[in-house]
Design a protein around this motif. Structure first.
Motif, PDB file in Angstrom:
ATOM      1  N   ASP A 294       0.944  -1.521   0.280  1.00 19.48           N
ATOM      2  CA  ASP A 294       0.410   0.176  -0.200  1.00 19.48           C
ATOM      3  C   ASP A 294       0.712   1.150   0.097  1.00 19.48           C
ATOM      4  O   ASP A 294       0.555   2.344  -0.857  1.00 19.48           O
ATOM      5  CB  ASP A 294      -0.941   0.053   1.244  1.00 19.48           C
ATOM      6  CG  ASP A 294      -2.219  -1.381   1.386  1.00 19.48           C
ATOM      7  OD1 ASP A 294      -2.432  -1.884  -0.206  1.00 19.48           O
ATOM      8  OD2 ASP A 294      -2.740  -1.544   2.200  1.00 19.48           O
ATOM      9  N   ARG A 295       1.766   1.031   0.842  1.00 18.91           N
ATOM     10  CA  ARG A 295       2.718   2.134   0.649  1.00 18.91           C
ATOM     11  C   ARG A 295       3.441   2.856  -0.879  1.00 18.91           C
ATOM     12  O   ARG A 295       3.755   3.812  -1.418  1.00 18.91           O
ATOM     13  CB  ARG A 295       3.773   2.372   2.186  1.00 18.91           C
ATOM     14  CG  ARG A 295       3.013   2.773   3.785  1.00 18.91           C
ATOM     15  CD  ARG A 295       4.418   2.346   4.147  1.00 18.91           C
ATOM     16  NE  ARG A 295       3.953   2.788   5.910  1.00 18.91           N
ATOM     17  CZ  ARG A 295       4.334   3.564   6.763  1.00 18.91           C
ATOM     18  NH1 ARG A 295       6.028   2.755   7.273  1.00 18.91           N
ATOM     19  NH2 ARG A 295       3.644   3.825   7.728  1.00 18.91           N
ATOM     20  N   SER A 296       3.767   1.390  -1.354  1.00 21.81           N
ATOM     21  CA  SER A 296       4.375   1.800  -2.411  1.00 21.81           C
ATOM     22  C   SER A 296       3.423   2.645  -3.832  1.00 21.81           C
ATOM     23  O   SER A 296       3.969   3.110  -4.211  1.00 21.81           O
ATOM     24  CB  SER A 296       4.980   0.406  -2.515  1.00 21.81           C
ATOM     25  OG  SER A 296       6.176  -0.451  -2.263  1.00 21.81           O
ATOM     26  N   ILE A 297       2.319   1.818  -2.608  1.00 24.45           N
ATOM     27  CA  ILE A 297       1.214   2.739  -3.989  1.00 24.45           C
ATOM     28  C   ILE A 297       1.290   3.765  -4.373  1.00 24.45           C
ATOM     29  O   ILE A 297       1.292   4.938  -4.917  1.00 24.45           O
ATOM     30  CB  ILE A 297      -0.360   1.679  -4.394  1.00 24.45           C
ATOM     31  CG1 ILE A 297       0.721   0.087  -4.937  1.00 24.45           C
ATOM     32  CG2 ILE A 297      -0.476   2.261  -5.065  1.00 24.45           C
ATOM     33  CD1 ILE A 297      -1.226  -0.649  -4.718  1.00 24.45           C
ATOM     34  N   SER A 298       0.885   4.299  -3.263  1.00 26.33           N
ATOM     35  CA  SER A 298       0.787   5.275  -2.424  1.00 26.33           C
ATOM     36  C   SER A 298       2.468   6.609  -3.150  1.00 26.33           C
ATOM     37  O   SER A 298       1.411   7.458  -3.240  1.00 26.33           O
ATOM     38  CB  SER A 298       0.896   5.115  -0.994  1.00 26.33           C
ATOM     39  OG  SER A 298       0.742   7.150  -0.702  1.00 26.33           O
ATOM     40  N   ALA A 299       3.492   5.893  -2.693  1.00 26.34           N
ATOM     41  CA  ALA A 299       4.056   6.945  -3.089  1.00 26.34           C
ATOM     42  C   ALA A 299       3.780   6.811  -4.163  1.00 26.34           C
ATOM     43  O   ALA A 299       4.559   8.032  -5.271  1.00 26.34           O
ATOM     44  CB  ALA A 299       5.923   5.898  -2.683  1.00 26.34           C
ATOM     45  N   PHE A 300       3.821   5.737  -5.395  1.00 19.86           N
ATOM     46  CA  PHE A 300       3.495   5.738  -6.589  1.00 19.86           C
ATOM     47  C   PHE A 300       2.696   7.442  -7.207  1.00 19.86           C
ATOM     48  O   PHE A 300       3.023   7.843  -8.419  1.00 19.86           O
ATOM     49  CB  PHE A 300       3.528   4.308  -6.895  1.00 19.86           C
ATOM     50  CG  PHE A 300       3.187   4.792  -9.196  1.00 19.86           C
ATOM     51  CD1 PHE A 300       3.709   4.858  -9.412  1.00 19.86           C
ATOM     52  CD2 PHE A 300       1.604   4.775  -8.956  1.00 19.86           C
ATOM     53  CE1 PHE A 300       3.918   5.317 -11.215  1.00 19.86           C
ATOM     54  CE2 PHE A 300       1.188   5.022 -10.989  1.00 19.86           C
ATOM     55  CZ  PHE A 300       2.588   5.386 -11.593  1.00 19.86           C
ATOM     56  N   ILE A 301       1.525   6.784  -6.554  1.00 18.49           N
ATOM     57  CA  ILE A 301       0.569   8.104  -7.248  1.00 18.49           C
ATOM     58  C   ILE A 301       0.916   9.485  -6.703  1.00 18.49           C
ATOM     59  O   ILE A 301       0.758  10.429  -6.741  1.00 18.49           O
ATOM     60  CB  ILE A 301      -0.885   8.206  -6.596  1.00 18.49           C
ATOM     61  CG1 ILE A 301      -1.194   6.723  -6.482  1.00 18.49           C
ATOM     62  CG2 ILE A 301      -1.368   8.781  -6.186  1.00 18.49           C
ATOM     63  CD1 ILE A 301      -2.076   6.023  -5.603  1.00 18.49           C
ATOM     64  N   GLN A 302       1.622  10.149  -5.070  1.00 13.92           N
ATOM     65  CA  GLN A 302       1.979  11.329  -4.725  1.00 13.92           C
ATOM     66  C   GLN A 302       2.670  11.434  -5.851  1.00 13.92           C
ATOM     67  O   GLN A 302       3.426  12.753  -6.040  1.00 13.92           O
ATOM     68  CB  GLN A 302       2.544  11.048  -3.551  1.00 13.92           C
ATOM     69  CG  GLN A 302       1.446  10.831  -2.301  1.00 13.92           C
ATOM     70  CD  GLN A 302       2.095  10.363  -0.856  1.00 13.92           C
ATOM     71  OE1 GLN A 302       3.123  10.654  -0.599  1.00 13.92           O
ATOM     72  NE2 GLN A 302       1.044  10.206   0.078  1.00 13.92           N
ATOM     73  N   SER A 303       4.049  10.740  -6.317  1.00 14.45           N
ATOM     74  CA  SER A 303       5.259  10.995  -7.054  1.00 14.45           C
ATOM     75  C   SER A 303       4.363  11.565  -8.610  1.00 14.45           C
ATOM     76  O   SER A 303       5.228  12.736  -8.781  1.00 14.45           O
ATOM     77  CB  SER A 303       5.722   9.658  -7.551  1.00 14.45           C
ATOM     78  OG  SER A 303       5.485   8.875  -8.384  1.00 14.45           O
ATOM     79  N   ALA A 304       3.566  11.278  -8.491  1.00 10.11           N
ATOM     80  CA  ALA A 304       2.804  11.858  -9.363  1.00 10.11           C
ATOM     81  C   ALA A 304       2.043  13.396  -9.760  1.00 10.11           C
ATOM     82  O   ALA A 304       1.966  14.369 -10.360  1.00 10.11           O
ATOM     83  CB  ALA A 304       1.134  11.356 -10.463  1.00 10.11           C
TER      84      ALA A 304
END
Length: 549
Positions: A294-304
């Motif tokens: 979940d944190r990896s996906i959240s970090a990917f979203i925030q990087s956008a």
């Protein structure tokens, strides 16, 4: 304000974790220090090659083991023997010692009299003319001594132990131990209560997220919070169990009558502690893997940085699908490893199990090649984002809403609410009607008698008003495109309009647009194509004609 509340919540969570860890460490330390006499003998090695001095080597051709003789649960002295006869010898010596102790305790005025006799050059210990044991060369070598010297040492040790057992049973000593037991029980109860109350007061649901944060990020944060709460809960429950077990063992160790039960409990549970620890660690690792995903996906979203609102729903569908599949794989993989390690810790030989599983795996792979194809194609579908849960797709002659995706199959729900299951290996050509955006393709049939320029101008006006309507504006992504006169048919001329919409909104937008076109044409007296046939009859004169309907 929200960031401040979140910071306060994080600080409270960390303080709670540190406090729980400190209390658990304190309890374990007190328990180990109180149980040190017993734990010292519980972890003796089974073979004696490393425990004896080199000047008294044991006969390594025969397997030898060590067992302790205990008095009131306390280790008194060890004896050595072969694995077969040692258990029988231990039972006999323990029974003799218990009979001697009872005889001595039932005679308050009798003094301890230990006599050393000799038989076949080996010393034999008698207590009050009662046989206790014979000292062997192996027993003496274990202590780096000879049998005679070792028997004299045991004579003094047994005498002191019997005297101490009588003193320990005096009423004054028993009252003192009872007070200690009550204090231990109260301390354990208070710490247990604190472990229950503190998390309830400090734990809070995650604070509300900023308004500009995507909904999918909020959901991911909530999932992480739930997984962290599950890990804290399991540690809190384990702390409670460990707390009461250690408290019980401490109370049992106070009294000579119950100290033997303490030794029996420790002997029983120590073989299962490692297996239990492995299984608990596996559970925690599974939960941590969920948090990491979940944190990896959240970090990917925030990087956008900025996520367009129109892609949020699509992103949520894809993340939900990939996250569930990834977590399932992680759970299966970690569970298999944890179970195998637990079996190894219990002394189970897993080599035949692994060999059998390998053969079964080969047989299954040969017999189920379609399943392997399904899994590979399912992985590619997820990785390439061909479709996700919530999309409307067409596969061959099948059309419907995607309800479920796994590595093996895809399930659709069609317009008649039938659940259609398609193996992923059969998904070759896919029509996705809801990927990122959709489009309403509207064909407006007009009568041949209509002034086409006036009709197109009316359609443009209706399109502009429709795109600015507050109730429909959020569903329309781009200005409607009037393509103009697109086709001639036998009954009408076709004007084509394209309206780009949010995913799955093309049907709602199309229906509303057609309704508005019909009302506008009625007001402007612009006839649409008739649903009946018209026959035109012409006379010989070019300017004379009549219409027969």
């Amino acid at each position: 304000m929200i960031d401040k509340q979140r910071l306060i919540q994080q600080v409270k969570s960390r303080l709670l974790a540190i406090l729980s860890l400190f209390l658990l460490t304190l309890i374990v330390t007190i328990g180990i220090s109180s149980l040190s006499p017993i734990s010292a003998q519980l972890f003796l090695p089974q073979t004696l090659e490393n425990t004896l001095p080199e000047i008294f080597p044991l006969d390594t051709e025969k397997e030898t083991s060590v067992e302790w003789i205990r008095l009131d649960g306390k280790p008194l002295f060890p004896i050595v023997g072969g694995e077969e006869e040692l258990s029988q010898r231990v039972r006999e010596v323990q029974k003799n010692l218990w009979d001697i102790q009872q005889y001595y305790l039932n005679s308050p005025d009798r003094e301890v009299e230990i006599e050393i006799r000799t038989s076949q050059s080996l010393p034999i210990l008698y207590v009050s003319d009662r046989y206790l044991l014979s000292i062997t060369h192996l027993d003496a070598r274990l202590q780096g001594s000879d049998p005679v010297t070792y028997s004299e040492t045991l004579q003094e040790k047994i005498s002191n132990a019997l005297k101490a057992s009588k003193v320990e049973r005096q009423p004054q000593q028993m009252r003192k131990k009872a007070r200690r037991g009550i204090i231990i029980f109260i301390v354990v109860a208070l710490v247990s209560l604190a472990l229950n109350i503190l998390p309830a007061k400090l734990a809070r649901s995650p604070s509300s997220q900023p308004f500009d944060e995507p909904p999918i990020t909020t959901r991911l944060n909530q999932r992480q919070y739930r997984n962290l709460s599950a890990i804290r809960r399991i540690f809190r429950q384990l702390s409670q169990i460990a707390l009461w077990i250690i408290g019980l063992l401490l109370i049992l160790s106070l009294f000579p009558q119950t100290r033997t039960w303490q030794v029996m409990i420790l002997g029983r549970i120590k073989s299962y502690l490692l297996a239990s620890a492995i299984l608990i660690t596996t559970y925690v690792l599974v939960r941590l893997s969920y948090i990491l995903i979940d944190r990896s996906i959240s970090a990917f979203i925030q990087s956008a940085e900025l996520i367009p609102k129109r892609s949020t729903q699509r992103l949520q569908q894809r993340i939900s699908t990939i996250s569930s599949v990834t977590k399932s794989i992680s759970t299966i993989f970690l569970s298999i490893i944890g179970i195998l390690l637990a079996l190894v810790s219990l002394g189970v030989n897993i080599a035949p199990l692994l060999a059998g599983a390998g053969l079964i795996g080969v047989a299954i792979s040969l017999a189920s090649q379609n399943l392997i194809k399904d899994a590979i194609n399912g992985f590619l579908i997820l990785a390439e984002d061909q479709y996700a849960v919530g999309d409307v797709i067409g596969v061959g002659n099948v059309f419907g809403l995607v309800e479920n995706i796994s590595l093996r199959m895809t399930q659709l729900r069609d317009t008649e609410q039938r659940l259609i299951t398609i193996p992923n290996s059969e998904v070759k050509i896919v029509s996705n009607l809801s990927s990122l955006r959709s489009q309403a393709d509207i064909k407006i049939p007009l009568s041949y008698r209509v002034n086409i320029d006036d009709a197109i101008a009316l359609i443009e006006q209706v399109s502009e008003d429709f795109a600015e309507d507050v109730n429909w504006k959020e569903y329309i992504l781009e200005k409607p495109q009037i393509l103009g006169l697109d086709e001639f048919t036998d009954r009408a001329v076709i004007v084509r309009v394209w309206i780009t919409t949010q995913p799955l909104k093309q049907w709602d937008v199309g229906r509303e647009f057609r309704r508005r076109i019909k009302r506008a044409c009625d007001r402007a007296e612009i006839p649409l194509a008739l649903g009946r046939e018209e026959v035109w009859l012409h006379s010989n004169k070019d300017d004379a004609s009549s219409i027969v309907k």
